[in-house]
Motif scaffolding. Structure first.
Motif, PDB file in Angstrom:
ATOM      1  N   VAL A 189      92.235  58.142  43.851  1.00 29.71           N
ATOM      2  CA  VAL A 189      91.917  58.599  42.500  1.00 29.71           C
ATOM      3  C   VAL A 189      90.436  58.429  42.169  1.00 29.71           C
ATOM      4  O   VAL A 189      89.834  59.301  41.526  1.00 29.71           O
ATOM      5  CB  VAL A 189      92.784  57.866  41.458  1.00 29.71           C
ATOM      6  CG1 VAL A 189      92.487  58.402  40.054  1.00 29.71           C
ATOM      7  CG2 VAL A 189      94.258  58.028  41.775  1.00 29.71           C
ATOM      8  N   ALA A 190      89.822  57.321  42.611  1.00 31.66           N
ATOM      9  CA  ALA A 190      88.417  57.080  42.266  1.00 31.66           C
ATOM     10  C   ALA A 190      87.484  58.187  42.771  1.00 31.66           C
ATOM     11  O   ALA A 190      86.675  58.711  42.000  1.00 31.66           O
ATOM     12  CB  ALA A 190      87.973  55.713  42.781  1.00 31.66           C
ATOM     13  N   PRO A 191      87.568  58.607  44.058  1.00 31.78           N
ATOM     14  CA  PRO A 191      86.699  59.715  44.485  1.00 31.78           C
ATOM     15  C   PRO A 191      86.975  61.017  43.741  1.00 31.78           C
ATOM     16  O   PRO A 191      86.040  61.770  43.436  1.00 31.78           O
ATOM     17  CB  PRO A 191      87.017  59.856  45.983  1.00 31.78           C
ATOM     18  CG  PRO A 191      87.582  58.549  46.388  1.00 31.78           C
ATOM     19  CD  PRO A 191      88.325  58.046  45.190  1.00 31.78           C
ATOM     20  N   VAL A 192      88.261  61.299  43.462  1.00 33.41           N
ATOM     21  CA  VAL A 192      88.602  62.526  42.748  1.00 33.41           C
ATOM     22  C   VAL A 192      88.033  62.503  41.336  1.00 33.41           C
ATOM     23  O   VAL A 192      87.434  63.482  40.862  1.00 33.41           O
ATOM     24  CB  VAL A 192      90.132  62.719  42.709  1.00 33.41           C
ATOM     25  CG1 VAL A 192      90.513  63.857  41.756  1.00 33.41           C
ATOM     26  CG2 VAL A 192      90.662  63.015  44.115  1.00 33.41           C
ATOM     27  N   TYR A 193      88.182  61.374  40.647  1.00 34.18           N
ATOM     28  CA  TYR A 193      87.660  61.256  39.283  1.00 34.18           C
ATOM     29  C   TYR A 193      86.144  61.455  39.264  1.00 34.18           C
ATOM     30  O   TYR A 193      85.607  62.217  38.450  1.00 34.18           O
ATOM     31  CB  TYR A 193      88.021  59.887  38.703  1.00 34.18           C
ATOM     32  CG  TYR A 193      87.565  59.695  37.268  1.00 34.18           C
ATOM     33  CD1 TYR A 193      88.364  60.123  36.205  1.00 34.18           C
ATOM     34  CD2 TYR A 193      86.341  59.102  36.981  1.00 34.18           C
ATOM     35  CE1 TYR A 193      87.945  59.951  34.897  1.00 34.18           C
ATOM     36  CE2 TYR A 193      85.917  58.933  35.675  1.00 34.18           C
ATOM     37  CZ  TYR A 193      86.716  59.353  34.629  1.00 34.18           C
ATOM     38  OH  TYR A 193      86.298  59.196  33.331  1.00 34.18           O
ATOM     39  N   ILE A 194      85.464  60.784  40.196  1.00 27.54           N
ATOM     40  CA  ILE A 194      83.998  60.878  40.222  1.00 27.54           C
ATOM     41  C   ILE A 194      83.539  62.297  40.533  1.00 27.54           C
ATOM     42  O   ILE A 194      82.621  62.825  39.899  1.00 27.54           O
ATOM     43  CB  ILE A 194      83.424  59.878  41.242  1.00 27.54           C
ATOM     44  CG1 ILE A 194      83.639  58.448  40.736  1.00 27.54           C
ATOM     45  CG2 ILE A 194      81.935  60.136  41.481  1.00 27.54           C
ATOM     46  CD1 ILE A 194      83.292  57.386  41.749  1.00 27.54           C
ATOM     47  N   SER A 195      84.167  62.949  41.510  1.00 24.99           N
ATOM     48  CA  SER A 195      83.745  64.301  41.880  1.00 24.99           C
ATOM     49  C   SER A 195      83.939  65.290  40.737  1.00 24.99           C
ATOM     50  O   SER A 195      83.180  66.256  40.609  1.00 24.99           O
ATOM     51  CB  SER A 195      84.516  64.778  43.115  1.00 24.99           C
ATOM     52  OG  SER A 195      85.862  65.067  42.809  1.00 24.99           O
ATOM     53  N   GLU A 196      84.947  65.061  39.905  1.00 24.19           N
ATOM     54  CA  GLU A 196      85.242  65.999  38.828  1.00 24.19           C
ATOM     55  C   GLU A 196      84.413  65.750  37.577  1.00 24.19           C
ATOM     56  O   GLU A 196      84.332  66.625  36.705  1.00 24.19           O
ATOM     57  CB  GLU A 196      86.738  65.971  38.493  1.00 24.19           C
ATOM     58  CG  GLU A 196      87.604  66.524  39.622  1.00 24.19           C
ATOM     59  CD  GLU A 196      89.051  66.710  39.209  1.00 24.19           C
ATOM     60  OE1 GLU A 196      89.400  66.395  38.045  1.00 24.19           O
ATOM     61  OE2 GLU A 196      89.850  67.163  40.054  1.00 24.19           O
ATOM     62  N   ILE A 197      83.815  64.588  37.440  1.00 22.77           N
ATOM     63  CA  ILE A 197      82.975  64.333  36.256  1.00 22.77           C
ATOM     64  C   ILE A 197      81.484  64.430  36.586  1.00 22.77           C
ATOM     65  O   ILE A 197      80.661  64.497  35.682  1.00 22.77           O
ATOM     66  CB  ILE A 197      83.256  62.955  35.619  1.00 22.77           C
ATOM     67  CG1 ILE A 197      82.819  61.818  36.554  1.00 22.77           C
ATOM     68  CG2 ILE A 197      84.736  62.817  35.245  1.00 22.77           C
ATOM     69  CD1 ILE A 197      82.871  60.445  35.910  1.00 22.77           C
ATOM     70  N   ALA A 198      81.141  64.443  37.887  1.00 18.06           N
ATOM     71  CA  ALA A 198      79.726  64.368  38.275  1.00 18.06           C
ATOM     72  C   ALA A 198      79.056  65.730  38.220  1.00 18.06           C
ATOM     73  O   ALA A 198      79.666  66.753  38.548  1.00 18.06           O
ATOM     74  CB  ALA A 198      79.595  63.786  39.678  1.00 18.06           C
ATOM     75  N   TYR A 199      77.799  65.738  37.834  1.00 23.33           N
ATOM     76  CA  TYR A 199      76.976  66.941  37.898  1.00 23.33           C
ATOM     77  C   TYR A 199      76.722  67.245  39.376  1.00 23.33           C
ATOM     78  O   TYR A 199      76.512  66.328  40.178  1.00 23.33           O
ATOM     79  CB  TYR A 199      75.652  66.703  37.173  1.00 23.33           C
ATOM     80  CG  TYR A 199      74.905  67.964  36.815  1.00 23.33           C
ATOM     81  CD1 TYR A 199      75.340  68.777  35.787  1.00 23.33           C
ATOM     82  CD2 TYR A 199      73.766  68.336  37.533  1.00 23.33           C
ATOM     83  CE1 TYR A 199      74.661  69.937  35.459  1.00 23.33           C
ATOM     84  CE2 TYR A 199      73.074  69.490  37.212  1.00 23.33           C
ATOM     85  CZ  TYR A 199      73.539  70.293  36.175  1.00 23.33           C
ATOM     86  OH  TYR A 199      72.865  71.456  35.865  1.00 23.33           O
ATOM     87  N   PRO A 200      76.770  68.529  39.790  1.00 25.83           N
ATOM     88  CA  PRO A 200      76.669  68.859  41.224  1.00 25.83           C
ATOM     89  C   PRO A 200      75.473  68.245  41.935  1.00 25.83           C
ATOM     90  O   PRO A 200      75.578  67.844  43.099  1.00 25.83           O
ATOM     91  CB  PRO A 200      76.587  70.389  41.212  1.00 25.83           C
ATOM     92  CG  PRO A 200      77.309  70.801  39.967  1.00 25.83           C
ATOM     93  CD  PRO A 200      77.014  69.729  38.962  1.00 25.83           C
ATOM     94  N   ALA A 201      74.335  68.139  41.251  1.00 25.76           N
ATOM     95  CA  ALA A 201      73.120  67.649  41.904  1.00 25.76           C
ATOM     96  C   ALA A 201      73.185  66.167  42.261  1.00 25.76           C
ATOM     97  O   ALA A 201      72.429  65.699  43.120  1.00 25.76           O
ATOM     98  CB  ALA A 201      71.910  67.898  41.012  1.00 25.76           C
ATOM     99  N   VAL A 202      74.079  65.412  41.623  1.00 31.54           N
ATOM    100  CA  VAL A 202      74.175  63.972  41.911  1.00 31.54           C
ATOM    101  C   VAL A 202      75.581  63.579  42.352  1.00 31.54           C
ATOM    102  O   VAL A 202      75.893  62.391  42.425  1.00 31.54           O
ATOM    103  CB  VAL A 202      73.765  63.130  40.676  1.00 31.54           C
ATOM    104  CG1 VAL A 202      72.294  63.336  40.358  1.00 31.54           C
ATOM    105  CG2 VAL A 202      74.638  63.464  39.470  1.00 31.54           C
ATOM    106  N   ARG A 203      76.406  64.566  42.663  1.00 34.81           N
ATOM    107  CA  ARG A 203      77.787  64.251  43.051  1.00 34.81           C
ATOM    108  C   ARG A 203      77.835  63.441  44.351  1.00 34.81           C
ATOM    109  O   ARG A 203      78.679  62.549  44.516  1.00 34.81           O
ATOM    110  CB  ARG A 203      78.600  65.539  43.206  1.00 34.81           C
ATOM    111  CG  ARG A 203      80.109  65.295  43.306  1.00 34.81           C
ATOM    112  CD  ARG A 203      80.891  66.596  43.335  1.00 34.81           C
ATOM    113  NE  ARG A 203      80.505  67.412  44.476  1.00 34.81           N
ATOM    114  CZ  ARG A 203      80.003  68.647  44.375  1.00 34.81           C
ATOM    115  NH1 ARG A 203      79.835  69.203  43.196  1.00 34.81           N
ATOM    116  NH2 ARG A 203      79.673  69.326  45.459  1.00 34.81           N
ATOM    117  N   GLY A 204      76.944  63.727  45.282  1.00 29.39           N
ATOM    118  CA  GLY A 204      76.902  62.966  46.524  1.00 29.39           C
ATOM    119  C   GLY A 204      76.539  61.508  46.298  1.00 29.39           C
ATOM    120  O   GLY A 204      77.150  60.606  46.880  1.00 29.39           O
TER     121      GLY A 204
END
Length: 417
Positions: free
Chosen positions: A80-95
């Motif tokens: 859940v943690a990676p999914v939550y972060i990927s869905e709230i993060a701006y594309p330029a800082v998602r990595g």
């Protein structure tokens, strides 16, 4: 209470694979039904309960029960943690943000090493209650992800969450129509589903087949084999290397890209595992030596043909492997898992990926000693090197670059749009 029977203590040595594998399946179900935020809140319950059982343990079965609960929570959180972060993060800082999941894991490992020097194991379990309690507290102030809210037809709440997270709606791209559909086996015929599915499962399998969990859980004995008497200090050194290079990976993830770091990481692991196997071949692999070395057994005597001058090879190989793994194959499979799946199959697909990872971690760690006996130490590490070669080839030919792209653009790539 201290378990004395080796058969009793063996399940306590490895990762909590059984509970974590079940947690992966549960997390895949929860993340689509309860939502990303509520799933994270709920997984704090078995975390705290498990550590409480371990703290109060009077028998081995209580320790195993506590590890089962914490393993279950680990499985849910690791999905859940990676999914939550990927869905709230701006594309330029998602990595960068997505890599912080693995960074916090290795920071936790290092802190556990350090705390183990000064705390008795029951107090370590008490200390383990702190992170999930803090997560429960802080997640209450965070919104649900906009993408999940849109699948629930709650657009107004989704846009409010987006403005809270990004400050504005600039750069936002709505998920494609039909993202609200549930998973069906027939969907696996579609390239937009089976391609990321194969990539996600393969990345998780290759991550564990590199032998990293076997190396980490038997790190102290490996250093004893390399003639380092203070093996507990060696474990701390390994933890520091993990933290430093995972932090470096997080900082450069959105500039270097996922593919480049995976390839670089894999190449480094190929050379380091080959070198470590060579060390054992030179020191213990002579034709007159028919004994087998099991890393789970304590070392009582030096190999007859061991050379002090070769000790640096073992230590250097170990540190190089940990650094190489931390730069790529540690954080990136989890990051890509959260990026490549379409919204309507994300729960099931990520659940299968997490299940694969934890089952492979459990099997590799459990059977590593047996593998060492069959293939000898050098053969086991050379086999890991072969898997690392396959992981590099798989990355070059099958894994797309996702840096700077929105999740919708990644989905479109797999669908051929």
């Amino acid at each position: 209470m201290t378990p004395q029977d080796p058969e009793e203590t063996q399940p306590l040595l490895g990762p909590p694979g059984g509970g974590a594998a079940a947690g992966g399946v549960l997390g895949g179900w929860l993340v689509d039904r309860a939502g990303r935020k509520l799933s994270l809140l709920l997984c704090s319950v078995p975390f705290v309960a498990g550590f409480a059982v371990i703290t109060a343990a009077q028998h081995v079965w209580m320790l195993l029960g506590g590890r089962l609960l914490t393993g279950l929570a680990c499985g849910v959180a690791s999905l859940v943690a990676p999914v939550y972060i990927s869905e709230i993060a701006y594309p330029a800082v998602r990595g960068l943000l997505g890599s912080c999941v693995q960074l916090m894991v290795v920071v936790g490992i290092l802190l556990a090493y350090l705390a183990g020097w000064v705390l008795e194991w029951r107090w370590l379990a008490v200390l383990g209650c702190a992170p999930p309690s803090l997560m429960l507290l802080f997640m209450c102030a965070m919104p649900e992800t906009p993408r999940f809210l849109l699948t629930q037809h709650r657009r107004q709440e989704a846009m409010a969450a987006l403005r809270f997270l990004w400050g504005s709606e600039q750069g936002w791209e709505d998920p494609p129509i039909g993202a609200e559909q549930s998973f069906r086996l027939a969907l696996l015929r579609q390239p937009g589903i089976y391609k990321p599915f194969i990539i996600g499962v393969s990345l998780m399998a290759f991550q564990q087949l590199s032998g990293v969990n076997a190396v980490m859980f038997y790190a102290e004995t490996i250093f004893e084999e390399a003639k380092f008497k203070d093996s507990s200090l060696a474990s701390v050194v390994v933890g520091v290397i993990q933290v430093l290079f995972t932090a470096v990976a997080a900082l450069i993830m959105d500039r270097a890209g996922r593919r480049l770091l995976l390839v670089l990481s894999g190449v480094v692991m190929v050379f380091s595992t080959s070198a470590f196997g060579t060390y054992f071949k030179l020191t213990q692999g002579g034709p007159g030596n028919s004994s087998h070395v099991a890393l789970s057994a304590p070392v009582s005597a030096e190999p007859v043909d061991a050379s002090v001058g070769l000790a640096w090879l073992a230590v250097g190989s170990m540190c190089l492997f940990i650094a190489g793994f931390a730069v790529g194959w540690g954080p990136i499979p989890w990051l890509l898992m959260s990026e490549i799946f379409p919204l309507h199959v994300k729960g099931v697909a990520t659940g299968v990926c997490v299940l694969t990872n934890w089952l492979m971690a459990f099997l590799v760690t459990k059977e590593f000693s047996s593998l060492m006996e069959v293939l000898r130490p050098y053969g086991a590490f050379w086999l890991a090197s072969a898997f690392c070669i396959f992981s590099v080839l798989f990355t070059l030919f099958c894994v797309p670059e996702t840096k700077g792209k929105t999740l919708e653009q990644i989905t479109a790539h797999f669908e051929g749009r």
